[in-house]
Design an enzyme around this catalytic site. Structure first.
Site, PDB file in Angstrom:
ATOM      1  N   LEU A 213       0.803  -1.217   0.000  1.00 11.08           N
ATOM      2  CA  LEU A 213       0.000   0.000   0.000  1.00 11.08           C
ATOM      3  C   LEU A 213       0.838   1.269   0.000  1.00 11.08           C
ATOM      4  CD1 LEU A 213      -2.936  -0.903   2.421  1.00 11.08           C
ATOM      5  CD2 LEU A 213      -2.574  -1.481   0.018  1.00 11.08           C
ATOM      6  N   THR A 266      -2.371   6.239   5.170  1.00 13.46           N
ATOM      7  CA  THR A 266      -1.199   5.540   4.640  1.00 13.46           C
ATOM      8  C   THR A 266      -0.124   6.555   4.279  1.00 13.46           C
ATOM      9  OG1 THR A 266      -2.582   3.756   3.758  1.00 13.46           O
ATOM     10  CG2 THR A 266      -0.367   3.973   2.852  1.00 13.46           C
ATOM     11  N   GLU A 270       3.799   6.784   5.608  1.00 11.99           N
ATOM     12  CA  GLU A 270       4.948   6.710   4.707  1.00 11.99           C
ATOM     13  C   GLU A 270       5.808   7.971   4.772  1.00 11.99           C
ATOM     14  OE1 GLU A 270       5.867   4.016   3.508  1.00 11.99           O
ATOM     15  OE2 GLU A 270       4.024   2.907   3.919  1.00 11.99           O
ATOM     16  N   HIS A 273       8.153   7.733   7.541  1.00 14.22           N
ATOM     17  CA  HIS A 273       9.387   7.033   7.165  1.00 14.22           C
ATOM     18  C   HIS A 273      10.322   7.968   6.395  1.00 14.22           C
ATOM     19  CE1 HIS A 273       8.465   3.058   8.545  1.00 14.22           C
ATOM     20  NE2 HIS A 273       7.460   2.866   7.719  1.00 14.22           N
ATOM     21  N   HIS A 279       8.925   1.949  12.213  1.00 14.33           N
ATOM     22  CA  HIS A 279       7.790   1.300  12.866  1.00 14.33           C
ATOM     23  C   HIS A 279       8.061   1.225  14.367  1.00 14.33           C
ATOM     24  CE1 HIS A 279       7.182  -0.773   8.763  1.00 14.33           C
ATOM     25  NE2 HIS A 279       6.378   0.275   8.859  1.00 14.33           N
ATOM     26  N   GLU A 284      10.995  -5.644  14.823  1.00 10.67           N
ATOM     27  CA  GLU A 284      11.419  -6.815  15.590  1.00 10.67           C
ATOM     28  C   GLU A 284      10.353  -7.107  16.631  1.00 10.67           C
ATOM     29  OE1 GLU A 284      15.123  -6.010  17.404  1.00 10.67           O
ATOM     30  OE2 GLU A 284      16.255  -5.903  15.536  1.00 10.67           O
ATOM     31  N   ASP A 335      -6.555   2.838   9.852  1.00 11.89           N
ATOM     32  CA  ASP A 335      -6.637   4.301   9.815  1.00 11.89           C
ATOM     33  C   ASP A 335      -7.525   4.878  10.910  1.00 11.89           C
ATOM     34  OD1 ASP A 335      -5.139   4.118   7.532  1.00 11.89           O
ATOM     35  OD2 ASP A 335      -6.475   5.328   6.305  1.00 11.89           O
TER      36      ASP A 335
END
Length: 447
Positions: A213, A266, A270, A273, A279, A284, A335
């Site tokens: 996505l 979304t 992103e 990032h 995340h 992990e 969302d």
């Protein structure tokens, strides 16, 4: 504890074995990967050993810089959306994109309508990033633009089938960013946030499956725009990809995505990032994202509904242990659950914009801004001495620290060799003016 990714792809493998065996397929049971970040990082590390270490150095460098005093300054980022389409459905109208832009600005300013849904335990941690996004008013040549480009392609789907088994083909994905591969080249990444909108889905036995996505390139050490040097990562381009159904809360095609998206967040995830966030679990089981005020948690839940308010997947039996922060934009939650960036995340993103993506912010596209040329400095990073190439003699050279303080000034430069041994370790802006032209560059000093 098994990671979210391993659970998800084990389930997918078992699922596809079952449907092939019995000839049955229920599209509503196919969970699409919400974010391709971990898959991209794993493949880049495999292809280019040391890639993850470079990203880690970048993260640590931003974190190690002192927090800037907040004085109300809003960082404004020019955005250009590149719509790559094969059919009318993929060629989403401007109104969805404009709605997406509003969603981004409300999320990064913490002004959205459901901010009050943040649980009381986390409300004191929610931060206003003072970051805003606007459609670029001028293209790279200085011509007026809507900030939206549209490219017709012969490629129906850009997605790669291997993603359903946990694989990821960067080269297949990157086609959307190259005109000669069926996509569109995009605009200079040091001046614009490029957001490519396309269809990364594929057809599986007549059933449409979205491969991923969203995906964003993180800032890597030491700075932009040189963090993606030509050939270093097989031509990967800096920016953000978004699946076309995720754009805007008013997008009627979001139902194709099986309830995974509904509010246009979304893009918020992103761009988090893109601005250096990870995340929450650090990809992990009960790992860390490196931000102090985000609780340790496991991203093992991907559901249409929000988790229970007291869920604590990584309980550590400590007095200050908090429940899972599934409200966080950097979680995998739906969302409808996401409402906040923490103050620690906000601080990190602003540091990245100040020292790694600084060419993007605050009027970089202004028509009144003088043309500035790239200053050639060698070596860079440097310790004690630098060589400045290809400039006329007699101009003024100034060096500024990251706070804008002038730390060195030479009114009339008579040599291209410069002693910098008195500068402390850090990132500096170097400017050279000869009365006609202005040259600029970043200088990284290491000790």
């Amino acid at each position: 504890m098994a990671s979210f990714t391993s659970i998800k792809y084990y389930s997918l493998t078992l699922f596809f074995f079952t449907i092939i065996t019995f000839g049955q397929l229920n599209a509503q049971t196919i969970p699409a990967p919400i974010c391709g970040y971990k898959m991209m990082m794993d493949q880049m590390e495999s292809k280019f050993p040391g890639y993850k270490a470079a990203e880690q150095r970048s993260f640590e460098y931003a974190q190690s810089n002192p927090a800037f005093e907040r004085n109300g300054e809003v960082y404004r980022i020019p955005v250009v959306f590149h719509v790559i389409y094969n059919n009318d459905k993929q060629n989403i109208p401007d109104e969805y994109i404009l709605d997406q832009l509003d969603i981004l600005n409300h999320a990064f300013r913490n002004t959205h309508n459901d901010v009050g849904q943040t649980r009381p335990i986390f409300q004191p941690l929610a931060g206003d990033a003072e970051i805003e996004f606007y459609l670029a008013p001028k293209d790279p040549e200085g011509n007026p633009t809507s900030g939206i480009t549209r490219t017709k392609t012969d490629i129906e789907y850009f997605g790669d089938f291997s993603v359903i088994l946990g694989g990821f083909d960067v080269e297949s994905f990157e086609r959307i960013k190259y005109t000669d591969k069926g996509g569109y080249d995009g605009w200079p990444s040091n001046r614009y946030l490029n957001i490519w909108i396309a269809d990364e889905g594929f057809d599986f036995f007549g059933i449409y499956i979205p491969a991923v996505l969203g995906l964003a390139t993180p800032p890597t050490f030491p700075q932009l725009p040189d963090n993606w040097p030509e050939g270093a990562v097989d031509g990967i381009k800096d920016g953000v990809f978004l699946q076309y159904q995720t754009i805007g809360a008013n997008n009627p095609y979001k139902d194709d995505l099986m309830g995974l998206v509904s509010q246009g967040r979304t893009a918020v995830h992103e761009i988090g990032h893109y601005l250096g966030l990870r995340h929450i679990d650090g990809d992990e089981g009960c790992g860390t994202d490196g931000i102090d005020d985000t609780p340790v948690m496991d991203l093992s839940t991907q559901a249409a509904d929000c988790p229970a308010t007291d869920v604590n997947t990584c309980e550590v039996n400590e007095p200050n242990d908090m429940p899972d922060m599934w409200e966080n934009y950097m979680d995998y939650s739906n969302d409808i659950c996401q409402t906040l960036f923490t103050k620690g995340q906000v601080s990190h993103m602003r540091k990245v914009l100040s020292i790694q993506r600084d060419t993007l912010i605050n009027g970089a596209l202004s028509v009144n801004k003088e043309v500035r040329y790239k200053l050639s400095i060698n070596p860079n990073p440097a310790m004690n001495e630098i060589l400045i190439n290809n400039i006329p003699e007699g101009g003024q050279l100034s060096i500024f620290d990251i706070f804008g303080n002038r730390v060195m000034n030479i009114e009339i430069l008579r040599t291209n060799r410069l002693d910098i041994s008195n500068l402390s370790q850090g990132i500096y802006n170097v400017r050279y003016v000869d009365g006609i032209k202005t040259w600029e560059s970043k200088l990284i000093v290491v000790k």
